[in-house]
Design an enzyme around this catalytic site. Structure first.
Site, PDB file in Angstrom:
ATOM      1  N   GLU A  36      22.309 -16.806   8.381  1.00 18.19           N
ATOM      2  CA  GLU A  36      22.828 -15.377   8.016  1.00 18.19           C
ATOM      3  C   GLU A  36      22.076 -14.502   9.036  1.00 18.19           C
ATOM      4  O   GLU A  36      22.359 -13.457   9.658  1.00 18.19           O
ATOM      5  CB  GLU A  36      22.713 -14.996   6.867  1.00 18.19           C
ATOM      6  CG  GLU A  36      23.921 -15.029   5.929  1.00 18.19           C
ATOM      7  CD  GLU A  36      23.648 -14.285   4.597  1.00 18.19           C
ATOM      8  OE1 GLU A  36      22.841 -14.393   3.853  1.00 18.19           O
ATOM      9  OE2 GLU A  36      24.724 -13.560   4.196  1.00 18.19           O
TER      10      GLU A  36
ATOM     11  N   TRP B 215      -2.661  -2.628  -1.611  1.00 16.84           N
ATOM     12  CA  TRP B 215      -2.288  -4.255  -1.821  1.00 16.84           C
ATOM     13  C   TRP B 215      -2.970  -4.964  -1.092  1.00 16.84           C
ATOM     14  O   TRP B 215      -2.414  -5.021   0.177  1.00 16.84           O
ATOM     15  CB  TRP B 215      -0.758  -3.999  -1.912  1.00 16.84           C
ATOM     16  CG  TRP B 215      -0.052  -5.133  -2.256  1.00 16.84           C
ATOM     17  CD1 TRP B 215       0.388  -5.528  -3.605  1.00 16.84           C
ATOM     18  CD2 TRP B 215       0.509  -6.206  -1.658  1.00 16.84           C
ATOM     19  NE1 TRP B 215       1.078  -6.573  -3.740  1.00 16.84           N
ATOM     20  CE2 TRP B 215       0.977  -7.168  -2.750  1.00 16.84           C
ATOM     21  CE3 TRP B 215       0.380  -6.775  -0.316  1.00 16.84           C
ATOM     22  CZ2 TRP B 215       1.654  -8.712  -2.139  1.00 16.84           C
ATOM     23  CZ3 TRP B 215       1.047  -7.664   0.031  1.00 16.84           C
ATOM     24  CH2 TRP B 215       1.598  -8.843  -0.897  1.00 16.84           C
TER      25      TRP B 215
ATOM     26  N   LYS C  50      28.090  -6.261   3.279  1.00 15.54           N
ATOM     27  CA  LYS C  50      27.319  -6.483   2.247  1.00 15.54           C
ATOM     28  C   LYS C  50      28.599  -6.923   1.163  1.00 15.54           C
ATOM     29  O   LYS C  50      28.306  -7.701   0.163  1.00 15.54           O
ATOM     30  CB  LYS C  50      26.618  -5.235   1.880  1.00 15.54           C
ATOM     31  CG  LYS C  50      25.806  -5.464   0.462  1.00 15.54           C
ATOM     32  CD  LYS C  50      24.707  -6.465   0.615  1.00 15.54           C
ATOM     33  CE  LYS C  50      23.939  -6.301  -0.709  1.00 15.54           C
ATOM     34  NZ  LYS C  50      23.159  -7.957  -0.605  1.00 15.54           N
TER      35      LYS C  50
ATOM     36  N   ARG D  49       5.263   0.041  -5.995  1.00 14.14           N
ATOM     37  CA  ARG D  49       5.180  -0.786  -4.685  1.00 14.14           C
ATOM     38  C   ARG D  49       4.219  -2.017  -5.138  1.00 14.14           C
ATOM     39  O   ARG D  49       4.219  -3.042  -4.257  1.00 14.14           O
ATOM     40  CB  ARG D  49       4.447  -0.199  -3.316  1.00 14.14           C
ATOM     41  CG  ARG D  49       5.306   0.868  -2.866  1.00 14.14           C
ATOM     42  CD  ARG D  49       4.476   1.755  -2.067  1.00 14.14           C
ATOM     43  NE  ARG D  49       5.083   2.823  -1.796  1.00 14.14           N
ATOM     44  CZ  ARG D  49       5.728   2.696  -0.479  1.00 14.14           C
ATOM     45  NH1 ARG D  49       5.443   1.956   0.413  1.00 14.14           N
ATOM     46  NH2 ARG D  49       6.528   3.822  -0.211  1.00 14.14           N
TER      47      ARG D  49
ATOM     48  N   CYS E 208       0.848  -1.133   0.066  1.00 15.41           N
ATOM     49  CA  CYS E 208       0.152   0.024   0.039  1.00 15.41           C
ATOM     50  C   CYS E 208       0.891   1.247   0.035  1.00 15.41           C
ATOM     51  O   CYS E 208       2.021   1.119   0.427  1.00 15.41           O
ATOM     52  CB  CYS E 208      -0.867   0.160   1.228  1.00 15.41           C
ATOM     53  SG  CYS E 208      -1.951  -1.544   1.522  1.00 15.41           S
TER      54      CYS E 208
ATOM     55  N   GLU F 206      21.247 -22.803  -0.162  1.00  9.48           N
ATOM     56  CA  GLU F 206      20.926 -21.363  -0.039  1.00  9.48           C
ATOM     57  C   GLU F 206      19.879 -21.073   1.140  1.00  9.48           C
ATOM     58  O   GLU F 206      19.924 -19.950   1.981  1.00  9.48           O
ATOM     59  CB  GLU F 206      20.240 -20.892  -1.443  1.00  9.48           C
ATOM     60  CG  GLU F 206      19.614 -19.621  -1.414  1.00  9.48           C
ATOM     61  CD  GLU F 206      20.809 -18.366  -1.206  1.00  9.48           C
ATOM     62  OE1 GLU F 206      21.950 -18.559  -1.036  1.00  9.48           O
ATOM     63  OE2 GLU F 206      20.057 -17.117  -1.027  1.00  9.48           O
TER      64      GLU F 206
ATOM     65  N   HIS G 270      24.323 -40.758   4.637  1.00  5.66           N
ATOM     66  CA  HIS G 270      25.839 -40.778   4.705  1.00  5.66           C
ATOM     67  C   HIS G 270      26.307 -40.031   5.882  1.00  5.66           C
ATOM     68  O   HIS G 270      27.702 -39.524   5.960  1.00  5.66           O
ATOM     69  CB  HIS G 270      26.470 -40.556   3.569  1.00  5.66           C
ATOM     70  CG  HIS G 270      26.240 -41.334   2.358  1.00  5.66           C
ATOM     71  ND1 HIS G 270      26.720 -42.617   2.086  1.00  5.66           N
ATOM     72  CD2 HIS G 270      25.317 -41.122   1.280  1.00  5.66           C
ATOM     73  CE1 HIS G 270      26.263 -43.274   1.045  1.00  5.66           C
ATOM     74  NE2 HIS G 270      25.258 -42.282   0.535  1.00  5.66           N
TER      75      HIS G 270
ATOM     76  N   LYS H 255      20.504 -18.491   4.110  1.00  3.65           N
ATOM     77  CA  LYS H 255      19.669 -17.285   4.341  1.00  3.65           C
ATOM     78  C   LYS H 255      19.175 -17.464   5.944  1.00  3.65           C
ATOM     79  O   LYS H 255      19.661 -16.342   6.651  1.00  3.65           O
ATOM     80  CB  LYS H 255      18.460 -17.209   3.614  1.00  3.65           C
ATOM     81  CG  LYS H 255      18.585 -16.962   2.271  1.00  3.65           C
ATOM     82  CD  LYS H 255      18.851 -15.320   2.067  1.00  3.65           C
ATOM     83  CE  LYS H 255      20.321 -15.065   1.973  1.00  3.65           C
ATOM     84  NZ  LYS H 255      20.885 -15.415   0.844  1.00  3.65           N
TER      85      LYS H 255
ATOM     86  N   ASN I 167      -1.752   1.267   5.756  1.00  2.74           N
ATOM     87  CA  ASN I 167      -0.838   0.333   5.413  1.00  2.74           C
ATOM     88  C   ASN I 167      -0.448  -0.592   6.485  1.00  2.74           C
ATOM     89  O   ASN I 167      -0.183   0.002   7.257  1.00  2.74           O
ATOM     90  CB  ASN I 167       0.404   1.063   4.652  1.00  2.74           C
ATOM     91  CG  ASN I 167       1.320   0.259   4.226  1.00  2.74           C
ATOM     92  OD1 ASN I 167       0.862  -1.008   3.886  1.00  2.74           O
ATOM     93  ND2 ASN I 167       2.528   0.628   4.126  1.00  2.74           N
ATOM     94  N   GLY I 168      -0.609  -1.890   6.166  1.00  7.80           N
ATOM     95  CA  GLY I 168      -0.294  -2.728   7.270  1.00  7.80           C
ATOM     96  C   GLY I 168      -1.195  -3.708   7.635  1.00  7.80           C
ATOM     97  O   GLY I 168      -2.083  -3.776   6.852  1.00  7.80           O
TER      98      GLY I 168
HETATM   99  O1  M6R Z   1      28.774  -9.262  -3.762  1.00  6.86           O
HETATM  100  P1  M6R Z   1      28.907 -10.841  -4.089  1.00  6.86           P
HETATM  101  O2  M6R Z   1      27.916 -11.507  -4.792  1.00  6.86           O
HETATM  102  O3  M6R Z   1      30.250 -11.232  -4.380  1.00  6.86           O
HETATM  103  O4  M6R Z   1      28.983 -11.255  -2.450  1.00  6.86           O
HETATM  104  C1  M6R Z   1      29.205 -12.797  -2.338  1.00  6.86           C
HETATM  105  C2  M6R Z   1      28.713 -12.981  -0.855  1.00  6.86           C
HETATM  106  O5  M6R Z   1      29.382 -12.475   0.081  1.00  6.86           O
HETATM  107  C3  M6R Z   1      27.304 -12.880  -0.583  1.00  6.86           C
HETATM  108  O6  M6R Z   1      26.376 -13.582  -1.510  1.00  6.86           O
HETATM  109  C4  M6R Z   1      26.934 -13.270   0.684  1.00  6.86           C
HETATM  110  O7  M6R Z   1      27.176 -14.675   0.941  1.00  6.86           O
HETATM  111  C5  M6R Z   1      25.512 -13.082   1.147  1.00  6.86           C
HETATM  112  N1  M6R Z   1      25.497 -12.525   2.351  1.00  6.86           N
HETATM  113  C6  M6R Z   1      24.549 -14.041   1.046  1.00  6.86           C
HETATM  114  O8  M6R Z   1      23.166 -13.741   1.575  1.00  6.86           O
END
Ligand code: M6R
Length: 608
Positions: free
Chosen positions: A487, A74, A603, A27, A2, A480, A503, A484, A98-99
């Site tokens: 992390e 939305w 990042k 959005r 929204c 993955e 195994h 996620k 919104n929410g």
């Molecule tokens: O900028 P890059 O794609 O090279 O970064 C690679 C990894 O550092 C990145 O994908 C990291 O694993 C993320 N935090 C995953 O969510």
């Protein structure tokens, strides 16, 4: 999601409100509405679908008035039709929201028991009813607003207009963002600075727990107890568009929901939507001639590469060597100039990936870069750049970059197959058609699974360890999913090839370790179900991420089954990414971690 706009102005507002709504279109929304006060009377126009429909309504029946509010909805509670579109009116009170008002059903029952009649299916209507009730009891708008805010719970940004108070708007924030814009003799409210950009660049962002009273020349901000608080006024930057969280609590959430749109942009660079053919790829790498491909990357980008390996080998019959860049750069892998190398990196600056690239370059290989940041070092040092077009990814946990990397790798693999004669023109069209359908399916999936992911994450947050399993391309996806989750929620999680279960990891299975199984109804489905049986036989709890065919085919008891639409194998990794992203996201939110900037992570990793 929204979008909200409000103006306490000196000249007619309806047209300007709709213009501001247009800037919030990014959005996503499914209905829209605008309301004004004129001659002491509230009036509104609403329409299902795009803003164009609302404009037609306004052309046919214009709205006068210099104070007004507007909304793009939305849908969450109630179908997206005109009745459920905001603003909601109850006895001289107009509300946009919104929410989600989480306690709406108990409030609704309470208000109904008092004889109030509801005309929509929305959670928002309880806000309008509560305010109308308090005004009827003799409270002034300010007192009514504060009393209402102490009754509702959930996540909300609200803007309210009272018929008997035409020179003020009231607003509140608890979750979704809301900004006050300071103009010359006029004041504005908006979901973000982008909506208000043409009116003013002087912005105050409300924080959670703020209630604002906005007049033509000022704004007073209170806490929900009515005590005045002070918030800084800032000049919004031209870059607001790229760094704004929009209506989301976190960049990660915003980026998850942006995926249908950004994947469309990415795909449009690599496939022709009309002819359903791949576009010719950069000539510096001739996939028809290369003897094999070396792929290297880190983290999520590496896992995208691992899925890419399945595609290049299956569709282009092109052998792929892949390794994490921190190993690749040191393992002294023999390389031939007939090989080509692909480096995948969102940032394009990751130190290990860059070092691996340089190693390949020294060995005479043609270099391709699958990057998000086109001006990055990795892009600059490559022979061919394959941009993923995901737009800025701010959340540390990569989401939209991952699925855009996959979309690009899938397109490249089909193109390579075409060049090598392993993908026929018919296969090319069929595969591209699936890719073209993907953004629409993603948008639908995001819409349908969100509530289940949110409630399931509450369950998941009770565990210390989680095991993800998958086969084929679902194996890297399992890794993955685990990445996620660990992390951002800090729950220990591992991703395994389902066939590896017996195994080793099977020793860990008990009722304290949920096993998340990613299993579309594909060539591997029956084998994965056998692995699930092994888990179930040992008292393990299964969270089953499958599709409609898979859900129908399995009778095993699960802790939860997440059922996605049946999709072709080529797009399954992107579609099945959505539940694993949302599961990690909501678990982290529920556990109160710093979702966008998880501890110890950066990042862009520019050191070894
Ligand atoms: O900028 P890059 O794609 O090279 O970064 C690679 C990894 O550092 C990145 O994908 C990291 O694993 C993320 N935090 C995953 O969510």
């Amino acid at each position: 999601m929204c979008g909200i706009v409000g103006i306490v102005g000196t000249k007619p507002v309806a047209g300007r409100l709709v213009d501001a709504l247009r800037r919030l279109e990014y959005r996503g929304y499914d209905s829209a509405g605008v309301a004004t006060i004129h001659d002491g009377v509230l009036d509104r126009r609403r329409a299902e679908g795009k803003l164009f429909n609302l404009e037609k309504r306004l052309d046919a029946e214009p709205l006068a008035g210099v104070t007004g509010i507007a909304h793009t909805r939305w849908a969450t509670h109630g179908v997206p039709n005109e009745t459920n579109a905001h603003p909601h009116f109850v006895e001289g009170v107009a509300v946009v929201h919104n929410g989600i008002i989480e306690n709406f059903s108990e409030l609704r029952e309470e208000l109904k028991a008092e004889g109030r009649e509801f005309s929509t299916q929305t959670d928002t209507e309880v806000v309008a009813h509560l305010l109308a009730k308090y005004v009827r009891q003799g409270l002034d708008p300010r007192a009514a607003m504060l009393k209402m805010l102490n009754r509702v719970s959930g996540a909300y940004a609200l803007v309210v207009m009272f018929q008997n108070d035409p020179d003020r708007l009231m607003a509140a924030r608890s979750g979704p963002p809301l900004a006050i814009g300071f103009g010359a003799g006029e004041m504005f409210l908006g979901s973000d600075a982008i909506a208000l950009a043409p009116f003013t660049n002087e912005i105050t962002y409300l924080v959670d727990g703020d209630c604002a009273i906005v007049t033509r020349d000022n704004a007073t901000i209170l806490d929900f107890q009515g005590r005045e608080v002070s918030r800084p006024r800032q000049i919004s930057q031209a870059t607001a568009y790229v760094v704004d969280k929009g209506n989301h609590r976190h960049f990660m959430e915003k980026e998850i929901y942006e995926q249908p749109e950004v994947i469309s942009h990415a795909l449009s660079q690599y496939v022709d939507f009309v002819s359903q053919k791949v576009r010719p790829v950069a000539s510096e790498i001739d996939f028809a001639k290369v003897s094999s491909l070396a792929i290297s990357a880190c983290g999520t980008a590496y896992l995208a590469g691992l899925i890419g390996k399945y595609w290049f080998e299956r569709y282009a019959r092109l052998p792929v060597e892949i390794d994490v860049a921190s190993e690749f750069r040191y393992r002294e892998m023999p390389l031939l100039p007939t090989q080509a190398a692909l480096f995948i990196s969102q940032s394009g600056e990751t130190a290990d990936t860059l070092a691996s690239l340089r190693y390949c370059k020294e060995n005479g290989l043609k270099i391709g870069a699958v990057v998000n940041v086109r001006e990055s070092t990795i892009a600059r040092e490559s022979d061919a750049v394959f941009p993923i077009m995901a737009g800025p990814e701010i959340g540390v946990a990569s989401t939209k970059a991952f699925t855009c990397q996959l979309a690009v790798l899938a397109s490249l693999a089909i193109g390579a197959g075409k060049a090598r004669g392993t993908v026929s023109p018919e296969d090319e069209q069929a595969l591209v058609r699936h890719l073209v359908e993907m953004p629409r399916i993603m948008a639908r999936v995001l819409n349908i699974i969100q509530p289940q992911m949110e409630s399931l994450s509450r369950e998941l947050s009770k565990f210390n360890d989680v095991l993800y399993l998958g086969r084929g391309t679902s194996f890297p996806l399992a890794m993955e999913g685990a990445l996620k989750l660990k992390e951002i929620s800090y729950i220990h999680a591992e991703g395994y090839a389902a066939g590896e279960l017996k195994h080793g990891p099977i020793a860990l299975i008990d009722e304290n370790m949920p096993v998340i199984v990613i299993a579309p109804y594909d060539r591997f489905f029956d084998k994965t179900v056998s692995n699930m049986q092994e888990v179930a036989a040992r008292g393990g709890r299964i969270i089953f991420i499958t599709d409609e065919a898979g859900a129908a085919a399995s009778t095993l008891p699960t802790m939860a089954t997440i059922t996605l639409p049946n999709v072709d194998e080529i797009i399954a990794p992107m579609i099945f990414s959505l539940p694993i992203q949302l599961l990690a996201y909501h678990t982290a939110v529920f556990m109160g971690t710093d979702v966008d900037q998880p501890r110890n992570l950066a990042k862009s990793v520019t050191v070894e």
